[in-house]
Design a protein around this motif. Structure first.
Motif, PDB file in Angstrom:
ATOM      1  N   PHE A   1       0.828  -1.210   0.000  1.00 29.21           N
ATOM      2  CA  PHE A   1       0.000   0.000   0.000  1.00 29.21           C
ATOM      3  C   PHE A   1       0.865   1.263   0.000  1.00 29.21           C
ATOM      4  CE2 PHE A   1      -3.473  -2.638   2.221  1.00 29.21           C
ATOM      5  CZ  PHE A   1      -4.101  -2.910   1.014  1.00 29.21           C
ATOM      6  N   VAL A   2       1.943   1.243   0.787  1.00 29.38           N
ATOM      7  CA  VAL A   2       2.852   2.401   0.796  1.00 29.38           C
ATOM      8  C   VAL A   2       3.481   2.586  -0.579  1.00 29.38           C
ATOM      9  CG1 VAL A   2       4.993   3.325   1.755  1.00 29.38           C
ATOM     10  CG2 VAL A   2       3.290   2.299   3.284  1.00 29.38           C
ATOM     11  N   ALA A   3       3.798   1.477  -1.236  1.00 33.82           N
ATOM     12  CA  ALA A   3       4.341   1.567  -2.597  1.00 33.82           C
ATOM     13  C   ALA A   3       3.319   2.196  -3.547  1.00 33.82           C
ATOM     14  CB  ALA A   3       4.742   0.177  -3.092  1.00 33.82           C
TER      15      ALA A   3
ATOM     16  N   GLU B   1      -0.544   0.559  13.727  1.00 33.04           N
ATOM     17  CA  GLU B   1       0.697   1.133  13.210  1.00 33.04           C
ATOM     18  C   GLU B   1       0.782   0.990  11.693  1.00 33.04           C
ATOM     19  OE1 GLU B   1       4.020  -0.548  15.263  1.00 33.04           O
ATOM     20  OE2 GLU B   1       3.269   0.051  17.247  1.00 33.04           O
ATOM     21  N   ARG B   2       0.347  -0.160  11.180  1.00 34.01           N
ATOM     22  CA  ARG B   2       0.372  -0.349   9.719  1.00 34.01           C
ATOM     23  C   ARG B   2      -0.532   0.679   9.038  1.00 34.01           C
ATOM     24  NH1 ARG B   2      -0.750  -5.920  11.407  1.00 34.01           N
ATOM     25  NH2 ARG B   2       1.257  -6.990  11.676  1.00 34.01           N
ATOM     26  N   LEU B   3      -1.747   0.812   9.569  1.00 33.91           N
ATOM     27  CA  LEU B   3      -2.671   1.777   8.976  1.00 33.91           C
ATOM     28  C   LEU B   3      -2.112   3.187   9.059  1.00 33.91           C
ATOM     29  CD1 LEU B   3      -5.413   2.680   7.838  1.00 33.91           C
ATOM     30  CD2 LEU B   3      -6.263   2.754  10.194  1.00 33.91           C
ATOM     31  N   LEU B   4      -1.606   3.573  10.212  1.00 33.73           N
ATOM     32  CA  LEU B   4      -1.108   4.934  10.379  1.00 33.73           C
ATOM     33  C   LEU B   4       0.111   5.205   9.511  1.00 33.73           C
ATOM     34  CD1 LEU B   4      -1.613   5.396  14.228  1.00 33.73           C
ATOM     35  CD2 LEU B   4      -3.037   6.244  12.369  1.00 33.73           C
ATOM     36  N   SER B   5       0.897   4.179   9.222  1.00 42.35           N
ATOM     37  CA  SER B   5       2.049   4.382   8.332  1.00 42.35           C
ATOM     38  C   SER B   5       1.582   4.682   6.915  1.00 42.35           C
ATOM     39  CB  SER B   5       2.964   3.149   8.337  1.00 42.35           C
ATOM     40  OG  SER B   5       2.339   2.037   7.709  1.00 42.35           O
ATOM     41  N   VAL B   6       0.515   4.020   6.477  1.00 37.23           N
ATOM     42  CA  VAL B   6      -0.040   4.312   5.149  1.00 37.23           C
ATOM     43  C   VAL B   6      -0.661   5.702   5.142  1.00 37.23           C
ATOM     44  CG1 VAL B   6      -1.658   3.561   3.364  1.00 37.23           C
ATOM     45  CG2 VAL B   6      -0.458   1.845   4.735  1.00 37.23           C
ATOM     46  N   CYS B   7      -1.394   6.042   6.213  1.00 40.25           N
ATOM     47  CA  CYS B   7      -1.991   7.378   6.320  1.00 40.25           C
ATOM     48  C   CYS B   7      -0.912   8.460   6.287  1.00 40.25           C
ATOM     49  CB  CYS B   7      -2.786   7.505   7.620  1.00 40.25           C
ATOM     50  SG  CYS B   7      -4.251   6.470   7.747  1.00 40.25           S
ATOM     51  N   ALA B   8       0.179   8.224   6.992  1.00 44.22           N
ATOM     52  CA  ALA B   8       1.257   9.221   7.046  1.00 44.22           C
ATOM     53  C   ALA B   8       1.874   9.431   5.672  1.00 44.22           C
ATOM     54  CB  ALA B   8       2.320   8.783   8.052  1.00 44.22           C
TER      55      ALA B   8
ATOM     56  N   TYR C   1     -13.926   1.250  13.045  1.00 42.45           N
ATOM     57  CA  TYR C   1     -13.098   1.649  14.197  1.00 42.45           C
ATOM     58  C   TYR C   1     -11.712   2.068  13.727  1.00 42.45           C
ATOM     59  CZ  TYR C   1      -9.993   0.995  18.205  1.00 42.45           C
ATOM     60  OH  TYR C   1      -9.033   1.175  19.165  1.00 42.45           O
ATOM     61  N   PHE C   2     -11.073   1.244  12.895  1.00 44.20           N
ATOM     62  CA  PHE C   2      -9.750   1.573  12.365  1.00 44.20           C
ATOM     63  C   PHE C   2      -9.792   2.852  11.533  1.00 44.20           C
ATOM     64  CE2 PHE C   2      -8.389  -2.749  13.377  1.00 44.20           C
ATOM     65  CZ  PHE C   2      -7.030  -2.586  13.620  1.00 44.20           C
ATOM     66  N   THR C   3     -10.811   2.985  10.697  1.00 43.35           N
ATOM     67  CA  THR C   3     -10.910   4.160   9.831  1.00 43.35           C
ATOM     68  C   THR C   3     -10.971   5.435  10.653  1.00 43.35           C
ATOM     69  OG1 THR C   3     -12.085   2.844   8.178  1.00 43.35           O
ATOM     70  CG2 THR C   3     -12.232   5.234   7.975  1.00 43.35           C
ATOM     71  N   LEU C   4     -11.743   5.413  11.717  1.00 45.31           N
ATOM     72  CA  LEU C   4     -11.850   6.593  12.564  1.00 45.31           C
ATOM     73  C   LEU C   4     -10.560   6.858  13.333  1.00 45.31           C
ATOM     74  CD1 LEU C   4     -15.521   6.019  13.707  1.00 45.31           C
ATOM     75  CD2 LEU C   4     -14.682   7.963  12.373  1.00 45.31           C
ATOM     76  N   VAL C   5      -9.795   5.828  13.655  1.00 46.07           N
ATOM     77  CA  VAL C   5      -8.467   6.034  14.241  1.00 46.07           C
ATOM     78  C   VAL C   5      -7.618   6.882  13.292  1.00 46.07           C
ATOM     79  CG1 VAL C   5      -6.283   4.894  14.803  1.00 46.07           C
ATOM     80  CG2 VAL C   5      -8.416   3.980  15.715  1.00 46.07           C
ATOM     81  N   GLY C   6      -7.642   6.509  11.996  1.00 44.10           N
ATOM     82  CA  GLY C   6      -6.884   7.264  11.009  1.00 44.10           C
ATOM     83  C   GLY C   6      -7.420   8.669  10.814  1.00 44.10           C
ATOM     84  N   ALA C   7      -8.746   8.818  10.780  1.00 49.48           N
ATOM     85  CA  ALA C   7      -9.353  10.138  10.576  1.00 49.48           C
ATOM     86  C   ALA C   7      -9.026  11.079  11.728  1.00 49.48           C
ATOM     87  CB  ALA C   7     -10.858   9.996  10.410  1.00 49.48           C
ATOM     88  N   LEU C   8      -9.082  10.588  12.955  1.00 51.53           N
ATOM     89  CA  LEU C   8      -8.771  11.428  14.107  1.00 51.53           C
ATOM     90  C   LEU C   8      -7.319  11.880  14.090  1.00 51.53           C
ATOM     91  CD1 LEU C   8     -10.783   9.420  16.778  1.00 51.53           C
ATOM     92  CD2 LEU C   8     -11.178  11.807  16.154  1.00 51.53           C
TER      93      LEU C   8
END
Length: 489
Positions: free
Chosen positions: A160-162, A247-254, A278-285
């Motif tokens: 995903f990061v790629a 952490e994986r999700l937040l790394s992609v968000c970052a 739940y995960f999506t809102l973690v990233g949105a916040l």
């Protein structure tokens, strides 16, 4: 016969009743109560309401090679034949076929070629550039889902990061990236987390020590019956794995935030959807709040599936919570792609289906959710991507956006369609000045097969949209043949 989509009185009243300005709501009440009235079609709307045009297929398909139109018509015609689709999906589900070189070659030459942007990110990037030169964008979807362990999740996160890196190399504004949470967190853990979230909704005092926020995820109308008894708490190892998934999700968000690229989190099936939200809102916040890269235009976008009975309730609760917390919410609205799976599961449990009882109820829900979010776009509190193949919904949303005074170039309002589907709607929206993207899955054929099965099944269930596109294509091909033979329009 005129090529136009019928906009029903019921659909118009659904839009008008969705928390709109007073004058518009009054108009909606008049439409709902004045019986009988003739059916309303886009051709009968006032000039200010006639936003999408389909009659001039020469203008609609300008720049599209005749060979591409012929291929698309042939593919859509084949996919409209029910027995053929049944045979193809059965073959794709068979490990003997899907796992063989011959089976993969057949899939690559047919459904894969029509619905997918290539096997590599480079091939998908070339499709984005071609779309961008024609006035549309692309949504890069590295076609991975349903990871079973942490090792697979780490590999998928890197993929995903790629994809984000590829999007960053493309013209600014031309690409966004789509991900699935089932690729970043093991399925079993998502199911268990969803069970715990459902149980807490039923019993608010139930403590979840790992829960990172209190944003609403479920509503009273959600399928809480999927968790009939208290589930066991997460073990220490499961809590550690949940933190790694964060952490994986937040790394992609970052990575997306660094380059200003929107990230679209797909919705999936009911057994894991609470954890996905739940995960999506973690990233949105983390990335859409005040002082973040997504304060003006959200980075992280969740997805609402309008075929679910609880869609509108959950949507309103999320939006209002985000407004209270001053988080700029991004949302993609779709009808939904897991109908067969949800129906089978509900039947096996002997419970009501979480899906609306009729297609019209789904249409009404979709149009109502779209109207609700368009009003939020006008207020500046949300960003929306309306992903639809339904011409009526596209026409209604475009007319309503114009009525609300939302600029057509506003990046907080986007429309989207899948690659290989609803090209007529995509091109008409583009011609009207709206921001439009095509959803571009890519990856090795064997990895994309689950997606291809869903697309084939969905296309079979969307014969109205497919037949409309086929009608447009036939008209344009006939026009081109006539021009070639006669030498004039």
């Amino acid at each position: 016969m005129a090529i136009a989509s019928r906009v029903s009185k019921r659909a118009l009243s659904t839009f008008a009743a969705a928390k709109l300005p007073e004058a518009v709501a009054a108009a909606g009440e008049a439409v709902a109560s004045a019986e009988p009235l003739p059916p309303v079609t886009p051709a009968s709307l006032s000039p200010s309401e006639r936003v999408l045009q389909f009659e001039d297929t020469g203008r609609l398909f300008a720049g599209e090679p005749t060979s591409a139109l012929v291929r698309t018509l042939a593919a859509l015609q084949a996919l409209s034949v029910g027995p053929l689709v049944d045979a193809a999906t059965a073959a794709l589900r068979s490990p003997a076929v899907a796992g063989s070189a011959l089976g993969r070659a057949a899939a690559r030459a047919t459904a894969y070629k029509h619905f997918c942007a290539g096997e590599t990110a480079g091939e998908a990037a070339a499709v984005v550039r071609r779309l961008w030169s024609g006035g549309m964008g692309g949504i890069l979807d590295y076609g991975i889902e349903d990871a079973e362990d942490g090792h697979a999740c780490d590999r998928n996160a890197a993929g995903f990061v790629a994809a984000v890196d590829v999007a960053a190399s493309l013209p600014p504004g031309s690409a966004s990236v789509c991900i699935k949470i089932t690729a970043l967190c093991p399925i079993a853990l998502l199911e268990k987390t969803s069970d715990l979230l459902r149980w807490q909704k039923k019993h608010p005092s139930f403590n979840l020590p790992w829960k990172a926020h209190s944003f609403p995820i479920l509503s009273d109308s959600s399928p809480l019956y999927l968790t009939s008894s208290e589930p066991p708490a997460l073990t220490a190892e499961e809590e550690r794995e949940l933190a790694l998934a964060h952490e994986r999700l937040l790394s992609v968000c970052a990575a997306c935030a660094e380059h200003g690229i929107p990230l679209l989190v797909d919705a999936e099936y009911a057994t894991v959807q609470p954890a996905i939200d739940y995960f999506t809102l973690v990233g949105a916040l983390a990335f859409n709040g005040e002082g973040t890269a997504g304060a003006d235009r959200p980075i992280v976008h969740g997805t609402v599936q309008a075929y679910l009975r609880d869609a509108r309730d959950r949507l309103e609760a999320m939006v209002r919570a985000a407004e209270r917390e001053r988080v700029r919410l991004g949302l993609k609205v779709v009808r939904g792609a897991y109908l067969a799976r949800e129906t089978r599961l509900a039947a096996s449990l002997g419970v009501p289906s979480p899906i609306h009882g009729s297609i019209q109820d789904t249409h009404d829900c979709y149009n109502g959710c779209a109207a609700f979010l368009l009003d939020r776009v006008r207020r500046g509190s949300a960003s929306v991507m309306l992903a639809t193949h339904n011409v009526e919904s596209g026409q209604l949303a475009a007319a309503h956006a114009q009525e609300l005074g939302i600029p057509k170039g506003d990046r907080n309002l986007q429309f989207a369609q899948l690659m290989g589907m609803a090209d007529g709607l995509s091109l008409s929206l583009r011609n009207a000045g709206f921001q439009v993207s095509k959803y571009l899955p890519y990856g090795p054929v064997e990895q994309i097969i689950p997606y291809l099965i869903r697309r084939a099944e969905e296309n079979r269930g969307l014969l109205s949209a497919s037949s409309f596109d086929r009608q447009l294509l036939r008209k344009e091909l006939a026009r081109r043949v006539k021009a070639a033979v006669v030498g004039r329009e």
